[in-house]
Scaffold this active site. Structure first.
Site, PDB file in Angstrom:
ATOM      1  N   LEU A 162      48.654  36.879 -19.487  1.00 36.20           N
ATOM      2  CA  LEU A 162      49.406  36.920 -20.995  1.00 36.20           C
ATOM      3  C   LEU A 162      49.019  38.236 -21.358  1.00 36.20           C
ATOM      4  CD1 LEU A 162      50.013  35.431 -23.450  1.00 36.20           C
ATOM      5  CD2 LEU A 162      47.685  34.969 -23.940  1.00 36.20           C
ATOM      6  N   SER A 178      47.653  43.876 -42.017  1.00 31.71           N
ATOM      7  CA  SER A 178      48.879  44.430 -42.420  1.00 31.71           C
ATOM      8  C   SER A 178      48.662  45.661 -43.076  1.00 31.71           C
ATOM      9  CB  SER A 178      49.557  43.671 -43.588  1.00 31.71           C
ATOM     10  OG  SER A 178      48.971  43.706 -44.699  1.00 31.71           O
ATOM     11  N   HIS A 224      36.746  34.858 -41.817  1.00 37.08           N
ATOM     12  CA  HIS A 224      37.415  36.040 -41.054  1.00 37.08           C
ATOM     13  C   HIS A 224      37.003  35.609 -39.917  1.00 37.08           C
ATOM     14  CE1 HIS A 224      39.910  37.656 -44.043  1.00 37.08           C
ATOM     15  NE2 HIS A 224      38.723  38.209 -44.672  1.00 37.08           N
ATOM     16  N   ASP A 277      47.144  33.110 -41.299  1.00 36.71           N
ATOM     17  CA  ASP A 277      47.005  33.423 -42.638  1.00 36.71           C
ATOM     18  C   ASP A 277      45.893  32.109 -43.049  1.00 36.71           C
ATOM     19  OD1 ASP A 277      46.866  34.292 -45.321  1.00 36.71           O
ATOM     20  OD2 ASP A 277      49.036  33.727 -45.601  1.00 36.71           O
ATOM     21  N   SER A 298      55.700  38.532 -45.102  1.00 35.55           N
ATOM     22  CA  SER A 298      54.933  39.654 -45.499  1.00 35.55           C
ATOM     23  C   SER A 298      54.880  41.073 -44.467  1.00 35.55           C
ATOM     24  CB  SER A 298      53.398  38.824 -45.389  1.00 35.55           C
ATOM     25  OG  SER A 298      53.191  37.778 -46.117  1.00 35.55           O
TER      26      SER A 298
END
Ligand code: IPE
Ligand code: IPE
Ligand code: MG
Length: 228
Positions: free
Chosen positions: A125, A59, A31, A14, A184
């Site tokens: 990963l 989201s 961004h 965020d 959130s």
């Protein structure tokens, strides 16, 4: 005894907009800088030997943003998915995506499928990109899948087995940048016993050192899981 390294770290990335605003730049510049922070963080997590890294990228509520920001974000996602796929091949990390496909644009869906397929056999990963992700929707998706199987009652394990990426273990550590201290609609099910680390650092400024800070804090938390 300090906690050992978490197997799974999840991050609520965020603060891109505020980072841009501080520099009198458009939100999209934030961004873009955030996408660079993603690259750094993947590299740092890989070096540390973390097995799973979930990154909250978009989201289900982010569709309420102005259309030009959404378009910019979708465009950036398409481009970065290509770069991340190339990097994943070079560095042996695997990409997964958690979230609902609808209403993601077809261009983004194609890139997602390609990224997931191309990197499926990499053994380093696992980067799980939470994209068009909502935790309540994820739980609902699991319940509906179980109903479709004709189940009358469900177990905790049934629900866990029908989340978007059931093979990914619950995160031991959840990090949120930018000073906000809330979930959130992120990983509501999986966060039942996660440790939380909040930092005022804005996501585009996040780096290996900040990740290490979070891990140092995590190492000294006492995890009780309801015991004594
Ligand atoms: C996080 O940064 C990225 C997304 C939610 C897509 P924000 O865009 O939420 O940045 P702030 O919170 O406005 O600073
Ligand atoms: C959460 O950030 C979602 C992502 C980081 C992708 P938001 O900026 O959308 O969250 P709120 O609106 O501050 O709760
Ligand atoms: Mg935000």
């Amino acid at each position: 005894m300090p906690n050992t390294l978490p197997t799974h770290i999840a991050i609520i990335m965020d603060g891109n907009g505020r980072w841009a605003k501080q520099r009198h730049l458009p939100r999209l510049a934030g961004h873009r800088a955030g996408a660079e922070a993603v690259k750094r963080t993947i590299e740092a997590a890989q070096k540390l030997g973390i097995k799973y890294l979930t990154l909250y990228a978009f989201s289900t509520e982010n569709w309420t943003r102005p259309q030009d920001e959404i378009n910019g974000l979708m465009d950036l996602l398409s481009k970065t998915l290509d770069t991340y796929t190339q990097e994943a091949q070079a560095k042996n990390f695997r990409l997964l995506v958690s979230g609902s496909r609808d209403p993601l644009p077809p261009t983004v869906l194609e890139k997602i499928d390609k990224a997931v397929q191309t990197t499926a056999h990499n053994t380093g990963l696992t980067v799980n990109l939470a994209l068009n992700y909502g935790a309540r929707q994820e739980i609902l998706h699991a319940v509906n899948a179980l109903l479709a199987q004709g189940k009358q009652t469900v177990s905790l394990q049934d629900i866990a087995d029908h989340l978007y990426q059931p093979q990914v273990p619950d995160p031991e550590l959840i990090i949120r940048t930018s000073g906000e201290e809330r979930l959130s609609n992120f990983l509501l099910w999986q966060a039942a016993y996660s440790e939380f680390y909040f930092t005022p650092v804005l996501w585009p400024d996040f780096n290996a050192q900040e990740l290490q800070r979070a891990l140092d804090t995590y190492a000294h938390r006492t995890r009780r899981f309801g015991g004594v």
